[in-house]
Design an enzyme around this catalytic site. Structure first.
Site, PDB file in Angstrom:
ATOM      1  CB  SER A 127      -0.891   0.104   1.124  1.00  0.00           C
ATOM      2  OG  SER A 127      -1.306   1.292   1.475  1.00  0.00           O
ATOM      3  CD  GLU A 129      -2.253   5.219   4.321  1.00  0.00           C
ATOM      4  OE1 GLU A 129      -1.912   5.496   5.709  1.00  0.00           O
ATOM      5  OE2 GLU A 129      -2.524   6.393   3.541  1.00  0.00           O
ATOM      6  CE1 TYR A 151      -4.040  -1.661   5.395  1.00  0.00           C
ATOM      7  CE2 TYR A 151      -3.141   0.296   4.753  1.00  0.00           C
ATOM      8  CZ  TYR A 151      -3.719  -0.833   4.315  1.00  0.00           C
ATOM      9  OH  TYR A 151      -3.892  -1.276   3.063  1.00  0.00           O
TER      10      TYR A 151
HETATM   11  O1  F7E Z   1      -9.043   8.342   3.520  1.00  0.00           O
HETATM   12  C1  F7E Z   1      -9.277  11.986   4.537  1.00  0.00           C
HETATM   13  C2  F7E Z   1      -8.324  10.887   5.573  1.00  0.00           C
HETATM   14  O2  F7E Z   1     -10.051   6.493   4.609  1.00  0.00           O
HETATM   15  C3  F7E Z   1      -8.381   9.172   2.674  1.00  0.00           C
HETATM   16  C4  F7E Z   1      -7.300   2.267   2.094  1.00  0.00           C
HETATM   17  O3  F7E Z   1      -7.832   1.679   1.031  1.00  0.00           O
HETATM   18  O4  F7E Z   1      -5.748   3.711   0.660  1.00  0.00           O
HETATM   19  C5  F7E Z   1      -6.988   3.579   1.584  1.00  0.00           C
HETATM   20  O5  F7E Z   1      -6.592   4.419   2.753  1.00  0.00           O
HETATM   21  C6  F7E Z   1      -8.095  10.625   3.108  1.00  0.00           C
HETATM   22  C7  F7E Z   1      -7.205  10.475   4.300  1.00  0.00           C
HETATM   23  O6  F7E Z   1      -8.263   6.026   2.620  1.00  0.00           O
HETATM   24  C8  F7E Z   1     -12.694  11.566   6.219  1.00  0.00           C
HETATM   25  O7  F7E Z   1      -7.871  11.478   6.650  1.00  0.00           O
HETATM   26  C9  F7E Z   1     -11.184  13.255   5.522  1.00  0.00           C
HETATM   27  O8  F7E Z   1      -6.327  11.537   4.400  1.00  0.00           O
HETATM   28  O9  F7E Z   1     -10.517   7.113   2.081  1.00  0.00           O
HETATM   29  P1  F7E Z   1      -9.368   6.898   3.293  1.00  0.00           P
HETATM   30  P2  F7E Z   1      -6.665   6.064   3.137  1.00  0.00           P
HETATM   31  O10 F7E Z   1      -6.437   6.364   4.497  1.00  0.00           O
HETATM   32  O11 F7E Z   1      -5.912   6.778   2.214  1.00  0.00           O
HETATM   33  C10 F7E Z   1      -4.655   3.171   1.109  1.00  0.00           C
HETATM   34  C11 F7E Z   1      -3.817   3.199  -0.355  1.00  0.00           C
HETATM   35  C12 F7E Z   1      -4.993   1.644   1.530  1.00  0.00           C
HETATM   36  O12 F7E Z   1      -3.924   1.051   1.734  1.00  0.00           O
HETATM   37  C13 F7E Z   1      -5.936   1.541   2.618  1.00  0.00           C
HETATM   38  O13 F7E Z   1      -6.238   0.361   3.000  1.00  0.00           O
HETATM   39  O14 F7E Z   1      -9.547  11.120   3.419  1.00  0.00           O
HETATM   40  N1  F7E Z   1     -10.741  12.216   5.167  1.00  0.00           N
HETATM   41  N2  F7E Z   1     -12.247  13.015   6.032  1.00  0.00           N
HETATM   42  C14 F7E Z   1     -11.429  11.107   5.517  1.00  0.00           C
HETATM   43  N3  F7E Z   1     -11.326   9.715   5.436  1.00  0.00           N
HETATM   44  C15 F7E Z   1     -12.361   8.912   6.013  1.00  0.00           C
HETATM   45  N4  F7E Z   1     -12.270   7.530   5.838  1.00  0.00           N
HETATM   46  N5  F7E Z   1     -13.556   9.441   6.601  1.00  0.00           N
HETATM   47  C16 F7E Z   1     -13.548  10.682   6.706  1.00  0.00           C
HETATM   48  O15 F7E Z   1     -14.680  11.189   7.073  1.00  0.00           O
END
Ligand code: F7E
Length: 326
Positions: A127, A129, A151
């Site tokens: 990832s 990440e 993670y």
């Molecule tokens: O967040 C911001 C949050 O949870 C994206 C997974 O598939 O991709 C994914 O990880 C961004 C972050 O994905 C909210 O802070 C703002 O900056 O959709 P996400 P992620 O964390 O990027 C990688 C490649 C993986 O491997 C992971 O498994 O959005 N954000 N407000 C928010 N995020 C969430 N979830 N909810 C909010 O309300």
């Protein structure tokens, strides 16, 4: 007929990959938790159309014997290890189960492969990440890792385990370092799906506002359908190598939000509430792939553009809301 075994087959990527491999005439096997097999309507909705063509086995990432037994029995040509606790926010709330499941699960899969199906090619879902607090932009296969969550740390460990099995035991083992990839099959906890569903519900007067955290975060977002092809291509190469898979294009959460609301004729500013509780204790502010290697060596290129992805997700959730699927 080639045999493939997929962990995480009921998830977004697993379901697209299973469809892709069935089209390529593979015999497709999947590992599913027993609870999922008992609750098909809720847990296997992504596989509804293809379930009859799959061979599903009940197993758990927490149990080495269950994985070893399936691998021994199936003798797959290719193994795609996609299953994980993949929600970054949750990994702050429960570091222990994220680290246990993700690290042990990958180790158990690699050890079972080595022991019972050493001829099998192994794909590990890494990832972006792993790059976390990025030390350079854009990120490629040589960029140093700086994970910012349990993670991310679990994925770096999985990456190192995979590399070491390749080097120590000659396993054909590779890691795809995939940047964010989304689709109408995305889980509801991820920001893109949270937005597309909220837009559809707001448009239909079922919801009044959307609460989000850091909307300034920048991501390299692609379509999951494109990314499963890259996984497969990685296992068709002569040599097992690790690849960065992304679009090379970056957008903020705010841009996603803006396009999604615009698509239904609304302005997101009229509906957005920023909630401090949704900010992460350690945020990954910016991610951008340098996918030159995957383009050159795998001949892979994403086909679906960012705007198309946003619109497809919103359209799909408008249909879901209309059909009362959610
Ligand atoms: O967040 C911001 C949050 O949870 C994206 C997974 O598939 O991709 C994914 O990880 C961004 C972050 O994905 C909210 O802070 C703002 O900056 O959709 P996400 P992620 O964390 O990027 C990688 C490649 C993986 O491997 C992971 O498994 O959005 N954000 N407000 C928010 N995020 C969430 N979830 N909810 C909010 O309300």
């Amino acid at each position: 007929m080639k045999k493939a075994l997929i962990t995480g087959i009921s998830g977004q990527d697993g379901s697209y990959l299973a469809e892709f491999l069935l089209k390529k005439n593979y015999q497709v096997h999947g590992i599913i938790r027993r609870v999922a097999l008992e609750d098909e309507t809720h847990r296997l909705w992504r596989l509804r159309k293809i379930k009859k063509d799959l061979n599903l086995h009940s197993g758990s990432l927490e149990s080495f014997p269950s994985l070893a037994k399936i691998i021994n029995q199936v003798q797959p040509d290719e193994i795609y290890h996609l299953a994980a606790q993949s929600y970054v926010s949750n990994s702050f709330e429960d570091e222990f189960s994220t680290l246990n499941t993700n690290i042990n699960g990958t180790h158990f899969m690699l050890a079972s492969t080595k022991e019972f199906a050493p001829q099998s090619k192994f794909y590990f879902a890494g990832s972006s990440e792993m790059f976390g607090k990025t030390v350079e932009t854009p990120q490629n296969e040589t960029t140093k890792f700086y994970p910012r969550s349990a993670y991310g740390i679990s994925k770096v460990t999985g990456f190192e385990l995979t590399r070491n099995y390749r080097e120590a035991y000659n396993t054909f083992a590779t890691t795809g370092i995939l940047f964010n990839h989304e689709s109408p099959r995305r889980g509801f906890e991820f920001v893109t799906r949270k937005i597309s569903l909220a837009v559809a519900r707001i448009k239909n007067n079922l919801q009044k506002e959307i609460s989000l955290g850091n909307i300034k975060a920048k991501r390299d977002w692609g379509h999951a359908k494109d990314y499963v092809e890259a996984m497969w291509l990685m296992l068709q190469q002569q040599k097992p190598l690790d690849y960065v898979i992304g679009t090379g294009e970056q957008h903020t959460v705010e841009e996603f939000l803006s396009i999604a609301f615009q698509h239904v004729g609304l302005n997101f500013k009229d509906y957005l509430k920023i909630d401090k509780n949704l900010f992460r204790p350690a945020e990954v502010e910016t991610l951008l792939a340098d996918p030159i290697n995957s383009k050159k060596k795998l001949g892979w290129k994403p086909k679906i553009k960012f705007e198309e992805l946003v619109v497809e997700m919103v359209e799909s959730d408008l249909r879901n809301v209309k059909d009362k699927t959610y």
